[in-house]
Structures are given as C-alpha cells and as structure tokens.
Design a protein around this motif. Structure first.
Motif, short mmCIF file in Angstrom:
data_model
loop_
_atom_site.label_atom_id
_atom_site.label_comp_id
_atom_site.label_asym_id
_atom_site.label_seq_id
_atom_site.Cartn_x
_atom_site.Cartn_y
_atom_site.Cartn_z
N PRO A 6 -34.29 28.46 111.75
CA PRO A 6 -33.51 27.30 111.33
C PRO A 6 -34.16 25.99 111.81
CG PRO A 6 -32.39 28.49 113.09
CD PRO A 6 -33.58 29.30 112.70
N ALA A 7 -33.98 24.95 111.04
CA ALA A 7 -34.54 23.65 111.40
C ALA A 7 -33.72 23.02 112.50
CB ALA A 7 -34.55 22.74 110.18
N SER A 8 -34.37 22.27 113.37
CA SER A 8 -33.65 21.56 114.42
C SER A 8 -32.92 20.38 113.81
CB SER A 8 -34.62 21.09 115.49
OG SER A 8 -35.44 20.05 114.98
N LYS A 9 -31.97 19.82 114.55
CA LYS A 9 -31.24 18.65 114.07
C LYS A 9 -32.18 17.46 113.87
CE LYS A 9 -27.18 20.37 113.82
NZ LYS A 9 -26.55 20.54 112.54
N ALA A 10 -33.18 17.33 114.74
CA ALA A 10 -34.15 16.25 114.59
C ALA A 10 -34.94 16.41 113.30
CB ALA A 10 -35.09 16.21 115.79
N THR A 11 -35.34 17.62 112.98
CA THR A 11 -36.07 17.88 111.74
C THR A 11 -35.19 17.57 110.53
OG1 THR A 11 -37.41 19.55 112.82
CG2 THR A 11 -37.34 19.62 110.41
N PHE A 14 -34.97 13.84 110.11
CA PHE A 14 -36.23 13.32 109.57
C PHE A 14 -36.31 13.56 108.06
CE2 PHE A 14 -40.69 14.04 108.41
CZ PHE A 14 -41.22 12.81 108.74
N ILE A 15 -35.96 14.76 107.63
CA ILE A 15 -35.99 15.09 106.20
C ILE A 15 -34.96 14.26 105.44
CG2 ILE A 15 -35.56 16.93 104.51
CD1 ILE A 15 -36.67 18.88 106.68
N ALA A 16 -33.77 14.09 106.03
CA ALA A 16 -32.73 13.28 105.40
C ALA A 16 -33.20 11.85 105.20
CB ALA A 16 -31.45 13.31 106.23
N LYS A 17 -33.90 11.29 106.17
CA LYS A 17 -34.40 9.92 106.03
C LYS A 17 -35.42 9.83 104.90
CE LYS A 17 -36.66 6.03 108.22
NZ LYS A 17 -37.07 5.58 106.95
N ARG A 18 -36.27 10.82 104.77
CA ARG A 18 -37.24 10.81 103.67
C ARG A 18 -36.54 10.88 102.31
NH1 ARG A 18 -42.30 14.43 104.38
NH2 ARG A 18 -42.85 13.12 102.62
N ILE A 19 -35.47 11.66 102.23
CA ILE A 19 -34.71 11.76 100.98
C ILE A 19 -34.04 10.43 100.66
CG2 ILE A 19 -32.69 12.82 99.90
CD1 ILE A 19 -33.47 15.40 101.49
N LEU A 20 -33.43 9.81 101.67
CA LEU A 20 -32.80 8.50 101.46
C LEU A 20 -33.83 7.47 101.04
CD1 LEU A 20 -30.37 8.45 104.51
CD2 LEU A 20 -29.76 8.76 102.11
N ASP A 21 -34.99 7.47 101.68
CA ASP A 21 -36.05 6.54 101.31
C ASP A 21 -36.51 6.76 99.86
OD1 ASP A 21 -35.98 5.37 103.79
OD2 ASP A 21 -37.78 6.40 104.54
N ALA A 22 -36.62 8.01 99.46
CA ALA A 22 -37.05 8.30 98.09
C ALA A 22 -36.06 7.76 97.08
CB ALA A 22 -37.23 9.81 97.89
N HIS A 23 -34.78 7.93 97.35
CA HIS A 23 -33.78 7.43 96.41
C HIS A 23 -33.72 5.91 96.43
CE1 HIS A 23 -32.45 11.59 96.25
NE2 HIS A 23 -31.86 11.25 95.13
N TRP A 24 -33.98 5.32 97.56
CA TRP A 24 -33.95 3.85 97.64
C TRP A 24 -35.14 3.24 96.90
CZ3 TRP A 24 -30.73 0.10 98.79
CH2 TRP A 24 -31.24 -1.18 99.01
N THR A 25 -36.32 3.77 97.13
CA THR A 25 -37.51 3.14 96.57
C THR A 25 -37.78 3.50 95.12
OG1 THR A 25 -38.90 4.93 97.41
CG2 THR A 25 -38.65 3.00 98.81
N ARG A 26 -37.28 4.59 94.64
CA ARG A 26 -37.58 5.00 93.26
C ARG A 26 -36.56 4.50 92.26
NH1 ARG A 26 -39.59 11.10 94.48
NH2 ARG A 26 -41.40 10.48 95.66
N ALA A 27 -35.47 3.95 92.74
CA ALA A 27 -34.46 3.41 91.84
C ALA A 27 -34.28 1.93 92.18
CB ALA A 27 -33.15 4.17 91.99
N GLN A 48 -29.13 16.81 96.77
CA GLN A 48 -30.06 16.48 97.86
C GLN A 48 -29.65 15.16 98.52
OE1 GLN A 48 -34.21 15.90 96.76
NE2 GLN A 48 -34.78 17.27 98.43
N LEU A 49 -29.27 14.17 97.73
CA LEU A 49 -28.82 12.89 98.28
C LEU A 49 -27.51 13.07 99.03
CD1 LEU A 49 -29.21 9.86 98.61
CD2 LEU A 49 -28.10 9.55 96.39
N ASP A 50 -26.60 13.87 98.50
CA ASP A 50 -25.33 14.14 99.18
C ASP A 50 -25.57 14.79 100.54
OD1 ASP A 50 -23.99 13.12 96.99
OD2 ASP A 50 -23.55 15.09 96.13
N TRP A 51 -26.50 15.75 100.60
CA TRP A 51 -26.82 16.42 101.86
C TRP A 51 -27.40 15.43 102.86
CZ3 TRP A 51 -31.54 16.94 104.33
CH2 TRP A 51 -31.56 17.78 105.44
N ALA A 52 -28.31 14.57 102.41
CA ALA A 52 -28.94 13.59 103.30
C ALA A 52 -27.91 12.63 103.87
CB ALA A 52 -30.03 12.83 102.56
#
Length: 67
Positions: A6-11, A14-27, A48-52
């Motif tokens: 299982p992924a750590s909470k820190a991981t 980190f993944i959630a931030k990348r997802i948020l960044d992708a949705h912010w910058t691509r739209a 994916q955005l809901d999870w992030a």
C-alpha cells in the motif's frame, strides 16, 4: 517500493497534488473542471479529481484539528 504494497499517506498526497495540478493547468479557461486526465467522464465527473480532493481534505483536516 514493491507494487503490491500500500502507498504511504505522503505518497498519496504527492499523487493527489499532481492530479490537482493537471486539472488546474490543462483546463486554463475553466480551472478545476474535468478535462485534465484520461479518467474525466463528463463536465463535472472525474473519479480521479474527486479522489485527489478527498485525500487533500483528509490531510488538511488532520493538520488543522484542534488539540
């Protein structure tokens, strides 16, 4: 880290931030809307955005809880 562990909470955060960044910058014309990832299914439906957002909210709640 082996893939079956299982992924750590820190991981996760980190993944959630990348997802948020992708949705912010691509739209750019309509930030925080779907369209920033392959899982976007409609105008306001992206698991994916809901999870992030959920992971980020959990981290914020933990950081700002009163003692």
């Amino acid at each position: 880290m082996p893939i079956d562990e299982p992924a750590s909470k820190a991981t996760e955060l980190f993944i959630a931030k990348r997802i948020l960044d992708a949705h912010w910058t691509r739209a750019v014309d309509r930030p925080w809307r779907v369209g920033g990832c392959p899982q976007c299914q409609g105008r306001n439906d992206c698991p994916q955005l809901d999870w992030a957002i959920e992971v980020t909210a959990e981290a914020a709640a933990l950081m700002f809880q009163k003692r």
